[in-house]
Design a protein around this motif. Structure first.
Motif, PDB file in Angstrom:
ATOM      1  N   PHE A  90       0.824  -1.219   0.000  1.00 50.49           N
ATOM      2  CA  PHE A  90       0.000   0.000   0.000  1.00 50.49           C
ATOM      3  C   PHE A  90       0.853   1.263   0.000  1.00 50.49           C
ATOM      4  O   PHE A  90       0.512   2.249  -0.672  1.00 50.49           O
ATOM      5  N   LYS A  96      -0.468  -1.492  -7.429  1.00 53.54           N
ATOM      6  CA  LYS A  96      -1.003  -2.321  -6.345  1.00 53.54           C
ATOM      7  C   LYS A  96      -1.919  -3.431  -6.862  1.00 53.54           C
ATOM      8  O   LYS A  96      -1.939  -4.530  -6.317  1.00 53.54           O
ATOM      9  N   SER A  97      -2.692  -3.140  -7.907  1.00 60.04           N
ATOM     10  CA  SER A  97      -3.660  -4.117  -8.403  1.00 60.04           C
ATOM     11  C   SER A  97      -2.979  -5.383  -8.907  1.00 60.04           C
ATOM     12  O   SER A  97      -3.496  -6.495  -8.724  1.00 60.04           O
ATOM     13  N   ARG A 175      -7.256   1.227   2.063  1.00 60.22           N
ATOM     14  CA  ARG A 175      -7.769   2.233   1.129  1.00 60.22           C
ATOM     15  C   ARG A 175      -8.860   3.099   1.764  1.00 60.22           C
ATOM     16  O   ARG A 175      -9.087   4.231   1.325  1.00 60.22           O
ATOM     17  N   ASN A 176      -9.528   2.563   2.762  1.00 59.24           N
ATOM     18  CA  ASN A 176     -10.626   3.296   3.396  1.00 59.24           C
ATOM     19  C   ASN A 176     -10.156   4.249   4.485  1.00 59.24           C
ATOM     20  O   ASN A 176     -10.967   4.987   5.059  1.00 59.24           O
TER      21      ASN A 176
END
Length: 288
Positions: A90, A96-97, A175-176
């Motif tokens: 991260f 990242k994907s 990500r949140n």
């Protein structure tokens, strides 16, 4: 209002029927069968004899001991490695994907297929793992055929297989997190370590609690890994037997479904108790 309630129950009915038929009824049926003996087609009521049998059976206690050790070692180790890898991806990796897809591939691959591959990797004579260990002048044990190494082999395999699911879930949680937290921390000159422990980890506690619960339950139900690594057996001299493997053996091989269901009920209560304690512990940590 009452009309809406009727419609709600109507829409919920298929789910309720499905859950009752495939989740609640099997649990109740297993509990009833734990008090019965004989073959599956002609069960007779025997009271607590099945429970008396398993509590006096050394193999059952070996299975429970192996399962508890497996859960206590593999779950925290896998979770710690997952958090570290997810944070590195991260914070350091741009694409990242691609890495998320790579890490998630083992999760959608058959455990049996992966276990067969790892059986060759763990082979004591020509396995890749021992080849690397010998090249580094380190001890190269017989991972598969040495009874003292059976549990260690399962733990290593279990840690590897659980990384995929953990990392993907943790990446979603990362990500949140509101990026403004990190912006403000940078303004005050916080280091990467300080940001991780003071911002990232507190935000990840709900996700970690979820993963801890899921991993503990999965660890206590470990069976496929043992079957795949040891070619359908529970290791040399049943050294790698686990609770679910014990249940499978008593039900399918020995042909004593009552004994198997008694062990199932005991395992269910153990999982319920440990999950309850874990949830309480994580709730206290979250409140702090």
């Amino acid at each position: 209002m009452k009309q809406n309630q009727k419609r709600a129950w109507l829409f919920l009915a298929p789910t309720i029927i499905f859950v009752t038929g495939f989740s609640i009824f099997p649990i109740l049926r297993a509990f009833v069968m734990s008090f019965q003996g004989g073959p599956l087609i002609a069960l007779d009521w025997t009271g607590f004899s099945n429970y008396q049998y398993i509590f006096k059976d050394p193999e059952f206690w070996t299975a429970i001991k192996n399962t508890i050790i497996y859960a206590l070692v593999s779950v925290p180790v896998a979770l710690a490695i997952s958090i570290m890898l997810a944070w590195l991806i991260f914070s350091k990796v741009k694409r990242k994907s691609f890495f998320e897809t790579t890490f998630f591939m083992p999760y959608v691959t058959s455990t049996i297929a992966i276990g067969i591959v790892f059986r060759y990797i763990f082979n004591g004579d020509y396995g890749l793992l021992n080849f690397v260990l010998k090249a580094l002048h380190l001890p190269a044990p017989n991972w598969i055929d040495d009874p003292s190494m059976s549990l260690t082999t399962i733990i290593i395999f279990g840690v590897w297989t659980s990384l995929a699911f953990n990392i993907v879930i943790l990446m979603g949680a990362l990500r949140n997190i509101d990026p403004n937290y990190y912006t403000i921390a940078d303004m005050y000159g916080a280091s990467g370590t300080e940001k991780f422990w003071r911002i990232t980890m507190p935000q990840l506690i709900p996700t970690i609690a979820f993963l801890l619960t899921m991993n503990i339950i999965a660890a206590f139900k470990v069976y496929t890994s043992v079957y795949a690594l040891f070619n359908g057996q529970a290791g040399v001299g049943n050294s790698a037997t686990t609770a679910v493997f014990y249940i499978y053996n008593k039900f399918q091989i020995v042909g004593t479904p009552g004994v198997a269901m008694a062990a199932t009920v005991v395992l269910f209560l153990i999982i319920l108790f440990i999950t309850f304690l874990q949830r309480k512990m994580m709730k206290k940590i979250g409140e702090q």
